[in-house]
Design a protein around this motif. Structure first.
Motif, PDB file in Angstrom:
ATOM      1  N   ASP A 266      51.843  39.594  21.447  1.00 22.55           N
ATOM      2  CA  ASP A 266      50.448  40.033  21.316  1.00 22.55           C
ATOM      3  C   ASP A 266      49.930  40.589  22.642  1.00 22.55           C
ATOM      4  O   ASP A 266      48.924  40.110  23.168  1.00 22.55           O
ATOM      5  N   PRO A 267      50.597  41.620  23.194  1.00 20.88           N
ATOM      6  CA  PRO A 267      50.124  42.186  24.461  1.00 20.88           C
ATOM      7  C   PRO A 267      48.867  43.023  24.252  1.00 20.88           C
ATOM      8  O   PRO A 267      48.613  43.505  23.141  1.00 20.88           O
ATOM      9  N   PRO A 268      48.081  43.228  25.305  1.00 22.37           N
ATOM     10  CA  PRO A 268      46.822  43.984  25.165  1.00 22.37           C
ATOM     11  C   PRO A 268      47.015  45.394  24.622  1.00 22.37           C
ATOM     12  O   PRO A 268      46.161  45.896  23.882  1.00 22.37           O
ATOM     13  N   TYR A 269      48.129  46.037  24.961  1.00 20.11           N
ATOM     14  CA  TYR A 269      48.340  47.418  24.531  1.00 20.11           C
ATOM     15  C   TYR A 269      48.871  47.512  23.101  1.00 20.11           C
ATOM     16  O   TYR A 269      48.921  48.600  22.522  1.00 20.11           O
ATOM     17  N   CYS A 270      49.281  46.365  22.532  1.00 26.91           N
ATOM     18  CA  CYS A 270      49.841  46.372  21.175  1.00 26.91           C
ATOM     19  C   CYS A 270      49.460  45.078  20.462  1.00 26.91           C
ATOM     20  O   CYS A 270      50.312  44.223  20.189  1.00 26.91           O
ATOM     21  N   PRO A 271      48.184  44.907  20.128  1.00 28.84           N
ATOM     22  CA  PRO A 271      47.728  43.654  19.507  1.00 28.84           C
ATOM     23  C   PRO A 271      48.436  43.387  18.181  1.00 28.84           C
ATOM     24  O   PRO A 271      48.637  44.308  17.378  1.00 28.84           O
TER      25      PRO A 271
ATOM     26  N   LYS B  76      47.346  41.900  15.619  1.00 27.27           N
ATOM     27  CA  LYS B  76      46.485  42.110  14.452  1.00 27.27           C
ATOM     28  C   LYS B  76      46.439  43.581  14.031  1.00 27.27           C
ATOM     29  O   LYS B  76      46.073  43.893  12.892  1.00 27.27           O
ATOM     30  N   GLU B  77      46.808  44.484  14.937  1.00 32.30           N
ATOM     31  CA  GLU B  77      46.907  45.901  14.589  1.00 32.30           C
ATOM     32  C   GLU B  77      48.342  46.280  14.230  1.00 32.30           C
ATOM     33  O   GLU B  77      48.580  47.060  13.305  1.00 32.30           O
ATOM     34  N   ARG B  78      49.303  45.732  14.969  1.00 37.37           N
ATOM     35  CA  ARG B  78      50.708  46.102  14.760  1.00 37.37           C
ATOM     36  C   ARG B  78      51.229  45.626  13.404  1.00 37.37           C
ATOM     37  O   ARG B  78      51.929  46.367  12.698  1.00 37.37           O
TER      38      ARG B  78
ATOM     39  N   ARG C 216      48.751  29.131  18.863  1.00 36.82           N
ATOM     40  CA  ARG C 216      48.291  30.348  18.192  1.00 36.82           C
ATOM     41  C   ARG C 216      49.053  30.613  16.891  1.00 36.82           C
ATOM     42  O   ARG C 216      48.913  31.677  16.288  1.00 36.82           O
TER      43      ARG C 216
END
Length: 288
Positions: A187-192, A194-196, A227
Motif C-alpha cells: 500500500d505505497p503512497p503512489y499505488c494505494p 484501495k485503487e489498485r 491492517r
C-alpha cells in the motif's frame, strides 16, 4: 491427550565449550531449558516424574573430529514430545517455538543450527491442509491439459494503479492464467491498495471477455496484521480472485486468511533461503 505420541525430532549442528562441560551435558541443559526447566533440571537432575513425558531429550550424538582448543562440535538428534505442545490454532508456530525459542541461551552453547526437522504424524494430521491446491485452481480456471502460467506484475514497484492494471490486462490477454501483486507491493503512497485492487480485478474480467478464458488476479495482503481487515475488505469489495501472504514472515496470517475466505491463497517464499533446504516442502505455490 495421550503422552505417548511420536515426538517432533530435530537434528542440530552444535559447537560447545569444553570449559563449560561435556556436549551431552550442555545439550541436556538445552532440552530442560526448552521444556521443564526448574531448580532440579538446571542442576542436571531429572525432572519430576509427572513432567518426564513433556521433557525434551537428546537421543543421539555424532561428534566431529576435534581441531583442538576449547571447542567441541557435532550433530545431535533431539526429541521434543508432541504431548507438550499446543494442539490447537497454528501448531506449526508453537512447535518452532519449542525447537528454537531459547535454545541458544544455554551456558556453553557456542553455536546451534537446526539442520533437519521431522514432524510427528499426529501433528501433521492436526493441520488443515490445502483447501484448493493445484487441482482446485485448475478447476477454477478450467485448465487441465497444460501447465498453469502465473506471474507477478513488473516492475515490482514504482507504477500507479492504472499502469499496473494495464500490465495485468496485457499479461492475461497474452496467455497468463494468473497475475499477482509482487510481494514488495502492498500500500505505497503512489499505488494505494484501495485503487489498485479494483482496477486490477476489473482488468482480469476484461481479459476474460477478450479471451473467453477464466483468469485470476491475486491481491497481496502484506505482513501488517493490524491492517488485515482493511486490506481484506478492499479485496472483497474489488472482487479479487485470491490473496497472497508471506507465511515465513507472518505465519498466523495464513491460517487467519484461510478462515475468512473460500478463495485460493498464494504463499510467497520470502525468507526461504534463510532456512534449511530440508524445509522446502513448506513452499507450495498454492498453499491453501
Amino acid at each position: 491427550m495421550s503422552t505417548v505420541a511420536a515426538p517432533l525430532t530435530v537434528t542440530f549442528y552444535f559447537e560447545t565449550s569444553r570449559a563449560a562441560g561435556k556436549p551431552e551435558e550442555i545439550l541436556t541443559h538445552m532440552c530442560h531449558e526448552q521444556t521443564t526447566t526448574g531448580y532440579d533440571t538446571l542442576a542436571g537432575l531429572a525432572a519430576a516424574p509427572r513432567l518426564a513425558p513433556y521433557q525434551a531429550s537428546v537421543q543421539r550424538l555424532r561428534m566431529l573430529p576435534s581441531a583442538g582448543g576449547d571447542i567441541e562440535s557435532g550433530y545431535a538428534e533431539v526429541d521434543f514430545p508432541w504431548a507438550s505442545m499446543s494442539h490447537t490454532g497454528n501448531a506449526l508456530e508453537d512447535a518452532l517455538t519449542f525447537v528454537m525459542g531459547e535454545s541458544s541461551h544455554v551456558k556453553g552453547m557456542l553455536k546451534l543450527r537446526m539442520v533437519d526437522l521431522n514432524f510427528p504424524e499426529d501433528m501433521m494430521r492436526s493441520l488443515p491442509g490445502p483447501r484448493h491446491g493445484v487441482p482446485g485452481v485448475r478447476k477454477r480456471l478450467g485448465v487441465y491439459h497444460r501447465p498453469l502460467l502465473m506471474g507477478p506484475m513488473r516492475p515490482e514497484v514504482g507504477l500507479a494503479p492504472a499502469e499496473y492494471a494495464r500490465i495485468s490486462y496485457e499479461a492475461l490477454v497474452a496467455g497468463a492464467d494468473i497475475v499477482k501483486d509482487d510481494e514488495l507491493l502492498v500500500d505505497p503512497p503512489y499505488c494505494p491498495i484501495k485503487e489498485r485492487a479494483p482496477l486490477c480485478a476489473k482488468a482480469a474480467r476484461e481479459a476474460e471477455q477478450k479471451t473467453g478464458e477464466r483468469k485470476m488476479w491475486v491481491l497481496h495482503l502484506g505482513c501488517d496484521i493490524s491492517r488485515f481487515d482493511e486490506f481484506f475488505k478492499i479485496g472483497e469489495s474489488a472482487g479479487v480472485d485470491g490473496y497472497m501472504v508471506q507465511p515465513r514472515l507472518t505465519p498466523s496470517l495464513l491460517t487467519f486468511v484461510r478462515g475468512r475466505t473460500e478463495l485460493p491463497i498464494i504463499a510467497h517464499y520470502s525468507m526461504l533461503t534463510l532456512m534449511p533446504w530440508s524445509w522446502t516442502h513448506w513452499h507450495s505455490a498454492v498453499r491453501y
